[in-house]
Design a protein around this motif. Sequence first.
Motif: not given
Length: 285
Positions: A263-273
Amino acid sequence: MDERSRPYRSVLYIPGSKERALEKARGLPVDAIIFDLEDAVAPDTKQEARETLRKELDAGGYGKKARLVRVNGLDTEWGAADITAMQGADFDGLLLPKVSGPGDLDRAAELMGDDTPLWAMMETPRGILNAPAIAAHPRLAGFVAGTNDLAKELGCAMRADRLPMLYALEAMLMAARAEGKVSVDGVFNHFRDEDGLRAECEQGRDLGFDGKTLIHPAQVATANAIFAPAAEDIELARRQIEAFDEAQARGEGVAVVDGRIVENLHVETARRTLAKAEAIAALAH
């Protein structure tokens, strides 16, 4: 550079009084240096240490490393002089020991007289209890855990799992994250114990710390490796972002990667990574 986008995997203490150590630090692959005028400097050499450190900071040569100066407390005879001696020097942040509340930061900011970012050592029970107010201070850039002093103040055991001080570590981390500030874990004292260092770095990383303070250059490689995104994490982050973008293009709100919902929250974490990996790579150039 915004402090939350800057890597702080390895934060090495260097005595402000030792020219040889200050020179060697220029070539070490650390993300940040704490130039120490407090615990690492004997009382009768405080003035000399200020002069030595100021000369080395003005000489430069530390590249992209974040440079923090830890001064003596303002309740000592050296604290105010340490701060005024650093006025106009080339460094990135003033680290204050044993911060107990936001008033300590106010006094340091007034003495500094400019907009130098402030950092707080979190090493007393009162400081931990006041962590939310300290983190919310507009001049604060980050926290540094002072685990040795904290253990002494708490009277707790220094266990390998750090269970007796987990509440304090999590409290400071929660406060820092609530305000978008950096939070760096405390030191590991046994610098020849590689397995112990690795375990404590992994614990700090898993709790959510940005990195670890270090007492010896031999600890740098381990901290850098553990607090950096692993290759498989970077690869997964890229696939999650790609899959989510494709799902959105189809008018769908979620994607599936390796059998798990994205979901969007996982994508935010991925972008931070990915952003962290890019920031780390930028330090090497």
